[in-house]
Design a protein around this motif. Structure first.
Motif, PDB file in Angstrom:
ATOM      1  N   MET A 221       4.097-136.042  24.346  1.00  0.00           N
ATOM      2  CA  MET A 221       5.306-136.691  23.833  1.00  0.00           C
ATOM      3  C   MET A 221       5.249-136.832  22.318  1.00  0.00           C
ATOM      4  SD  MET A 221       8.291-138.018  24.526  1.00  0.00           S
ATOM      5  CE  MET A 221       8.487-138.683  26.181  1.00  0.00           C
ATOM      6  N   VAL A 222       4.082-137.156  21.788  1.00  0.00           N
ATOM      7  CA  VAL A 222       3.929-137.247  20.329  1.00  0.00           C
ATOM      8  C   VAL A 222       4.305-135.921  19.684  1.00  0.00           C
ATOM      9  CG1 VAL A 222       2.268-137.548  18.450  1.00  0.00           C
ATOM     10  CG2 VAL A 222       2.159-139.043  20.446  1.00  0.00           C
ATOM     11  N   ALA A 223       3.783-134.821  20.237  1.00  0.00           N
ATOM     12  CA  ALA A 223       4.074-133.494  19.691  1.00  0.00           C
ATOM     13  C   ALA A 223       5.540-133.124  19.865  1.00  0.00           C
ATOM     14  CB  ALA A 223       3.181-132.457  20.369  1.00  0.00           C
ATOM     15  N   SER A 224       6.128-133.485  20.998  1.00  0.00           N
ATOM     16  CA  SER A 224       7.529-133.163  21.256  1.00  0.00           C
ATOM     17  C   SER A 224       8.450-133.870  20.265  1.00  0.00           C
ATOM     18  CB  SER A 224       7.899-133.556  22.692  1.00  0.00           C
ATOM     19  OG  SER A 224       7.205-132.774  23.637  1.00  0.00           O
ATOM     20  N   LEU A 225       8.204-135.147  20.024  1.00  0.00           N
ATOM     21  CA  LEU A 225       9.037-135.895  19.082  1.00  0.00           C
ATOM     22  C   LEU A 225       8.814-135.414  17.657  1.00  0.00           C
ATOM     23  CD1 LEU A 225       8.691-139.503  20.558  1.00  0.00           C
ATOM     24  CD2 LEU A 225      10.543-137.851  20.895  1.00  0.00           C
ATOM     25  N   ARG A 226       7.590-135.054  17.340  1.00  0.00           N
ATOM     26  CA  ARG A 226       7.286-134.535  16.000  1.00  0.00           C
ATOM     27  C   ARG A 226       7.973-133.200  15.745  1.00  0.00           C
ATOM     28  NH1 ARG A 226       1.615-132.871  16.292  1.00  0.00           N
ATOM     29  NH2 ARG A 226       2.586-130.982  17.119  1.00  0.00           N
ATOM     30  N   ASP A 227       7.948-132.327  16.751  1.00  0.00           N
ATOM     31  CA  ASP A 227       8.453-130.966  16.578  1.00  0.00           C
ATOM     32  C   ASP A 227       9.923-130.801  16.964  1.00  0.00           C
ATOM     33  OD1 ASP A 227       5.869-130.435  15.826  1.00  0.00           O
ATOM     34  OD2 ASP A 227       5.296-129.515  17.737  1.00  0.00           O
ATOM     35  N   LEU A 251      14.558-135.229  30.611  1.00  0.00           N
ATOM     36  CA  LEU A 251      15.321-136.479  30.506  1.00  0.00           C
ATOM     37  C   LEU A 251      14.644-137.464  29.537  1.00  0.00           C
ATOM     38  CD1 LEU A 251      17.226-138.334  33.272  1.00  0.00           C
ATOM     39  CD2 LEU A 251      15.693-139.609  31.779  1.00  0.00           C
ATOM     40  N   PRO A 252      13.340-137.713  29.653  1.00  0.00           N
ATOM     41  CA  PRO A 252      12.693-138.605  28.680  1.00  0.00           C
ATOM     42  C   PRO A 252      12.840-138.127  27.238  1.00  0.00           C
ATOM     43  CG  PRO A 252      11.293-138.338  30.586  1.00  0.00           C
ATOM     44  CD  PRO A 252      12.420-137.356  30.754  1.00  0.00           C
ATOM     45  N   PHE A 253      12.736-136.825  27.019  1.00  0.00           N
ATOM     46  CA  PHE A 253      12.890-136.317  25.650  1.00  0.00           C
ATOM     47  C   PHE A 253      14.303-136.580  25.134  1.00  0.00           C
ATOM     48  CE2 PHE A 253      13.987-132.850  22.695  1.00  0.00           C
ATOM     49  CZ  PHE A 253      13.051-133.101  21.704  1.00  0.00           C
ATOM     50  N   ALA A 254      15.289-136.346  25.984  1.00  0.00           N
ATOM     51  CA  ALA A 254      16.675-136.554  25.576  1.00  0.00           C
ATOM     52  C   ALA A 254      16.981-138.014  25.277  1.00  0.00           C
ATOM     53  CB  ALA A 254      17.616-136.029  26.661  1.00  0.00           C
ATOM     54  N   TYR A 255      16.364-138.913  26.040  1.00  0.00           N
ATOM     55  CA  TYR A 255      16.651-140.339  25.892  1.00  0.00           C
ATOM     56  C   TYR A 255      15.724-141.047  24.898  1.00  0.00           C
ATOM     57  CZ  TYR A 255      20.195-140.764  29.533  1.00  0.00           C
ATOM     58  OH  TYR A 255      21.350-140.672  30.254  1.00  0.00           O
ATOM     59  N   ALA A 256      14.740-140.346  24.372  1.00  0.00           N
ATOM     60  CA  ALA A 256      13.765-140.989  23.487  1.00  0.00           C
ATOM     61  C   ALA A 256      14.389-141.723  22.295  1.00  0.00           C
ATOM     62  CB  ALA A 256      12.740-139.960  23.004  1.00  0.00           C
ATOM     63  N   CYS A 259      15.632-145.037  23.630  1.00  0.00           N
ATOM     64  CA  CYS A 259      14.756-145.907  24.428  1.00  0.00           C
ATOM     65  C   CYS A 259      13.392-146.206  23.818  1.00  0.00           C
ATOM     66  CB  CYS A 259      14.520-145.281  25.808  1.00  0.00           C
ATOM     67  SG  CYS A 259      16.016-144.958  26.750  1.00  0.00           S
ATOM     68  N   ILE A 260      12.955-145.415  22.857  1.00  0.00           N
ATOM     69  CA  ILE A 260      11.575-145.514  22.373  1.00  0.00           C
ATOM     70  C   ILE A 260      11.565-145.687  20.861  1.00  0.00           C
ATOM     71  CG2 ILE A 260       9.321-144.370  22.275  1.00  0.00           C
ATOM     72  CD1 ILE A 260      10.212-142.656  24.673  1.00  0.00           C
ATOM     73  N   ASP A 261      10.760-146.638  20.376  1.00  0.00           N
ATOM     74  CA  ASP A 261      10.606-146.834  18.930  1.00  0.00           C
ATOM     75  C   ASP A 261       9.509-145.952  18.353  1.00  0.00           C
ATOM     76  OD1 ASP A 261      12.474-149.094  18.098  1.00  0.00           O
ATOM     77  OD2 ASP A 261      11.482-149.973  19.835  1.00  0.00           O
ATOM     78  N   ALA A 262       8.414-145.781  19.094  1.00  0.00           N
ATOM     79  CA  ALA A 262       7.302-144.959  18.606  1.00  0.00           C
ATOM     80  C   ALA A 262       6.390-144.618  19.769  1.00  0.00           C
ATOM     81  CB  ALA A 262       6.516-145.696  17.522  1.00  0.00           C
ATOM     82  N   VAL A 263       5.674-143.511  19.628  1.00  0.00           N
ATOM     83  CA  VAL A 263       4.631-143.132  20.580  1.00  0.00           C
ATOM     84  C   VAL A 263       3.361-142.864  19.784  1.00  0.00           C
ATOM     85  CG1 VAL A 263       3.911-141.555  22.403  1.00  0.00           C
ATOM     86  CG2 VAL A 263       6.335-142.102  22.127  1.00  0.00           C
ATOM     87  N   CYS A 264       2.268-143.490  20.185  1.00  0.00           N
ATOM     88  CA  CYS A 264       0.988-143.369  19.489  1.00  0.00           C
ATOM     89  C   CYS A 264      -0.083-142.894  20.467  1.00  0.00           C
ATOM     90  CB  CYS A 264       0.583-144.712  18.872  1.00  0.00           C
ATOM     91  SG  CYS A 264       1.818-145.394  17.729  1.00  0.00           S
TER      92      CYS A 264
END
Length: 337
Positions: A221-227, A251-256, A259-264
């Motif tokens: 998920m970190v890599a997906s949001l970064r890229d 679905l999680p990628f589309a809604y990130a 729904c999500i502030d950060a992933v570490c």
């Protein structure tokens, strides 16, 4: 919104509220426990949402029950097929017994024996294939053709809206139990859990921070949001967290963003340490993926100073060998003192 998602795959807070009512007779409202130890380490208020005490010792039952209850009789007669690292398959097998429904599960060879035995105990047909979750999923698709499956209803653990809505009921419970919450920390594998919880939390209390944690062995998920692209398959180094290995769902990628502030990420060593701390200090038996939020607190206590934080302990289906290793390690530490 990701173009790969069709309108029928959308998810809204109303779906979570409907799921809450639908699944109530079949799941537990899990307790919220203040961790004296982690609160002291962080110099803040740390609470544990104990999904390890859920029916089947995992949050996954919330999603699977909600999905099955949305199927019509014909679909239940066909049965379901799932790919899982363990807990999703356990929930599917359990639902199969509950609703007299055929269930087939595909699990990779790294799945702990305790989970495989639990799947079989409820009657599902088990295919143990592939050396990783991603390889197992590829084999399932090759054997059964293009999804959706022609003979069974395929139930995705991360991108099926009904499943994710079931997970979201954890978010509504957390805010009912702790309205003064500042942030919630959630394990991330395929991303379904944090998507459901994040949608619930951000709808009811937009100011609450939603933080996801992955193992450094597989930061998909970190890599997906970064890229800016969803890695549905992602390589993993050897990890104690087999439940968090593999790629993320569409679905999680589309809604990130919603729904999500950060992933570490956190280290494998910290996850092992967190397992022992939860067991010794809080008497909480978590599986490695369920302890990952606590691991991040141990590594980064300064981020939680003065804040009210809930850590989601997502499951407790720990392998006997890992549990034995933890007991031996704790016994050695006590003898040295």
């Amino acid at each position: 919104m990701c173009k790969a998602l069709m309108e029928k795959d959308s998810l809204e807070f109303t779906d979570i509220k409907e799921a809450e009512e639908r699944i109530a007779p079949y799941v537990r409202r899990t307790p919220l426990l203040r961790s004296t130890f982690l609160s002291r380490v962080a110099q803040g208020e740390i609470y544990l949402k104990l999904e390890n005490l859920q029916e089947l010792s995992s949050f996954k039952i919330r999603g699977m029950v909600n999905k099955v209850l949305t199927l019509d009789d014909r679909a239940r007669e066909k049965g379901v097929v799932v790919v899982s690292s363990g807990n999703h398959a356990i929930a599917a097998s359990y639902c199969g017994r509950l609703w007299h429904m055929p269930v087939e599960v595909y699990v990779p060879r790294v799945t702990p024996r305790t989970k495989v035995e639990k799947i079989k105990a409820f009657g599902a047909r088990v295919h143990i294939v592939g050396d990783s979750y991603d390889e197992c999923a590829r084999i399932m698709r090759e054997e059964r053709g293009e999804l959706p499956d022609r003979t069974r209803v395929y139930v995705d653990s991360s991108s099926d809206p009904a499943v994710v809505a079931g997970y979201g009921t954890i978010g509504t419970e957390i805010l009912e139990q702790h309205p003064a919450l500042d942030q919630v920390v959630v394990p991330v594998g395929g991303g379904g859990l944090i998507t459901g919880i994040g949608l619930a939390v951000k709808t009811l209390s937009p100011q609450v921070k939603v933080l996801g944690i992955q193992t450094e062995a597989c930061p998909a998920m970190v890599a997906s949001l970064r890229d800016g692209r969803a890695y549905e398959e992602y390589p993993s180094d050897p990890s104690i967290c087999e439940a968090l290995a593999g790629g993320i769902g569409l679905l999680p990628f589309a809604y990130a963003p919603r729904c999500i502030d950060a992933v570490c990420v956190t280290s494998e060593e910290s996850i092992k340490e967190a397992l022992g701390c939860l067991l010794l200090q809080d008497k909480v038996l978590a599986e490695p993926s369920g302890a990952i939020a606590a691991a991040y607190v141990l590594e980064n206590p300064q981020e939680f100073r003065g804040k009210n934080t809930v850590l989601v302990i997502s499951g407790g289906n720990i392998s006997f060998q890992i549990l034995l290793d933890q007991i031996r390690a704790l016994a050695g530490e006590q003898n040295e003192q």
